[in-house]
Design an enzyme around this catalytic site. Structure first.
Site, PDB file in Angstrom:
ATOM      1  N   GLY B  63       4.877   4.120  15.982  1.00 55.90           N
ATOM      2  CA  GLY B  63       4.532   3.590  14.671  1.00 55.90           C
ATOM      3  C   GLY B  63       5.442   4.043  13.549  1.00 55.90           C
ATOM      4  N   SER B  64       4.854   4.109  12.364  1.00 51.65           N
ATOM      5  CA  SER B  64       5.623   4.240  11.138  1.00 51.65           C
ATOM      6  C   SER B  64       6.433   5.526  11.080  1.00 51.65           C
ATOM      7  CB  SER B  64       4.672   4.209   9.958  1.00 51.65           C
ATOM      8  OG  SER B  64       5.374   4.540   8.789  1.00 51.65           O
ATOM      9  N   SER B  65       7.670   5.397  10.551  1.00 54.13           N
ATOM     10  CA  SER B  65       8.504   6.570  10.363  1.00 54.13           C
ATOM     11  C   SER B  65       8.070   7.366   9.138  1.00 54.13           C
ATOM     12  CB  SER B  65       9.972   6.165  10.263  1.00 54.13           C
ATOM     13  OG  SER B  65      10.119   5.120   9.344  1.00 54.13           O
TER      14      SER B  65
END
Lengths: 416, 136
Positions: B63-65
């Protein structure tokens, strides 16, 4: 992971404390990613100016206090505030203050005041083979795939550190061998009528990400001369449902003149055929509800371009929206619309402009919640978790017709 | 019975705490509340559990960095796991630890381990050099 003598001297403080910290962070990221060395980069796109908590603000302000300055041209992704329309975003004074400080801190480091997730449509277009360090998943996929520049997905802290250090870990998509297509997608079974509509491309992207995860694919059989807007829709969809940082479109993108070129002269590991049924299923999965009610429409993820606004203006001329219609874009696109008079025309129809941020990363949509219609695979993917709204996916003309009617109106003919 | 495993040190340090083996990979951004340390992703099987004070084992991070920022927030708030055991090294969660260390906020050990060889639960002690001991 080895630094050269110059990099080592920067890491040890020869060019100030901020450069030293940035170089050490880039080097640590390189070590964790298994890179052998760093590579000089031509530009950076920073995703880290969206406020998530106070510690990130303190990190940026420390870099500012220690004299930090980006060494290469650096654009900024969205922040948590619409600085041109402050009333758009709800939030208490602490949130506003910190979100603003984070955006201002990046400007003080020398970043450009772009605040857009489509920097490639605001003049930031690195060339074929150029090494860059970009954040924001759609922008990374666009830079690699459409421009042929080379970047990994640089997360928060690594992005701005790379800008200050002027370097990125040399690994992943910087290397030739990781840019070769391992899968070929055949789209011959999809009608040319569907391939001729904008609404197909976000769905294609969403299917690509969901099906291939992080595998580099070459998509064959799409019309030549695909617009930047269609390519950005593929990139945004693929990078939302999967971890896709690079794809090739045969005959369109620069590393894929032919299937063979895209595959590096070799054979792909897998071939997948995209069927009309898969397209319909993917499109249906972008919606979380299936009835007539909608409470708002949102477009512009990634940020709407000039050309997309021209299409919206043509569809909404003389119309009046019954529900809020949010259009998210960069401040430079809005200023061209203001100069040409199109902004006024769009506002008369009921378009609410959101700049510097967007409705899925900041509290903008009505607090009561409800159902949001969108033509963006990315909004459809992140909307439910981030905003609490249910979502319905449709084409831009479906979105306009629905906003006028105040209920979902979708033209199904092209999908059959 | 105690089980011992050798991890590869990504970030050094010693720590101990109850083992929390997550049932599925998670994105910390949108999945873990930085203000409480609880898993807030309603679709995640560990929804409602807290990562704070645990030796947290993850087969991979997804998922999101922006998950790096959530890790930094957790460390700053004293709500972080005591250590991370990762099946695959990552430059997202671990980079949050790197930045916390750079800012002298704190640090936690991060080790690469074959997650499938870990016990389901128990108490984990991480020693110098990456040796991990599990007691039931």
């Amino acid at each position: 992971m080895e630094l050269d003598a110059h990099e080592r001297s920067i890491a040890e403080g020869a060019e100030g404390a901020a450069s030293a910290m940035a170089m050490r962070i880039v080097a640590e990221a390189g070590r964790l990613l298994g890179a052998g060395c760093l590579i000089e980069i031509a530009s950076v796109h920073v995703d880290g100016c969206l406020y998530h908590g106070d510690s990130s603000v303190h990190f940026i302000e420390r870099l500012v206090a220690e004299g930090g300055r980006v060494r290469v041209p650096t654009t900024l992704n969205v922040g948590a505030l619409d600085l041109l329309h402050p009333e758009r975003v709800r939030g208490d004074s602490h949130f506003r203050d910190m979100a603003r400080r984070l955006m201002d801190g990046h400007l003080a480091l020398g970043c450009t005041q772009s605040f857009t997730c489509a920097p490639y449509q605001s003049g930031h277009r690195p060339g074929l083979g150029q090494h860059v360090a970009w954040g924001e998943s759609n922008a990374v996929a666009f830079a690699n795939s459409v421009l042929g520049a080379r970047t990994n997905r640089c997360g928060d802290f690594l992005d701005i550190s790379a800008g200050i250090a002027g370097r990125a870990p040399y690994c992943g998509l910087h290397l030739d061998r990781n840019r070769v297509a391992r899968a070929v997608v055949n789209t011959d079974a999809v009608s040319s009528a569907l391939k001729g509509t904008d609404a197909f491309y976000p769905v294609l992207g969403a299917w690509l990400g969901a099906t291939l995860g992080e595998i580099v694919a070459a998509v064959d059989g799409l019309p030549s001369g695909l617009s930047d807007d269609r390519l950005k829709a593929i990139a945004a969809g693929a990078a939302s449902t999967g971890a896709i940082g690079l794809f090739h479109i045969v005959g369109v993108t620069p590393e894929a003149a032919t299937v063979k070129d895209a595959c590096g002269g070799g054979e792909p590991e897998m071939e997948v055929a995209l069927t009309p049924e898969m397209v319909r299923q993917t499109r249906d999965r972008l919606s979380t509800v299936d009835d007539e009610r909608i409470d708002a429409v949102a477009v512009g993820s990634p940020h709407f371009s000039r050309a997309e606004f021209a299409a919206l203006a043509a569809l909404s001329r003389g119309q009046k929206f019954a529900i809020p219609f949010y259009a998210c874009t960069g401040r430079d696109v809005l200023s061209t619309l203001a100069n040409s008079g199109e902004q006024t025309a769009l506002e008369e129809a009921g378009v609410v402009f959101v700049v510097d941020t967007c409705v899925v990363v900041a509290p903008i949509l009505p607090e009561a919640g409800g159902v949001l219609m969108t033509n963006s695979a990315k909004f459809a993917h992140y909307g439910p978790a981030n905003t609490g709204f249910e979502v319905v996916y449709g084409s831009l003309s479906d979105c306009v017709a629905s906003a006028v009617a105040g209920r979902v109106v979708r033209d199904e003919t092209v999908w059959r | 019975m105690a089980v011992t495993l050798q991890g590869e040190v990504l970030i050094d340090g010693t720590a101990e705490g109850p083992l929390f083996r997550m049932a599925k990979p998670i994105s910390f951004w949108g999945g873990v509340d930085p203000a409480s340390g609880r898993v807030t992703d309603p679709r995640h099987p560990d929804h409602g559990a807290s990562v704070s004070g645990t030796v947290l084992a993850l087969s991979e991070t997804i998922g999101s960095s922006s998950s790096s920022a959530v890790m930094l927030e957790l460390i700053a708030a004293g709500l972080a796991p005591r250590a991370l055991l990762l099946g695959r090294p990552d430059a997202i969660l671990t980079l949050g630890v790197v930045v916390a260390r750079e800012m002298e906020i704190g640090s936690i050990p991060v080790l690469r381990v074959p997650v499938e060889q870990l016990p389901q639960d128990g108490y984990a002690r991480i020693g110098e050099g990456g040796e991990i001991t599990f007691a039931s």
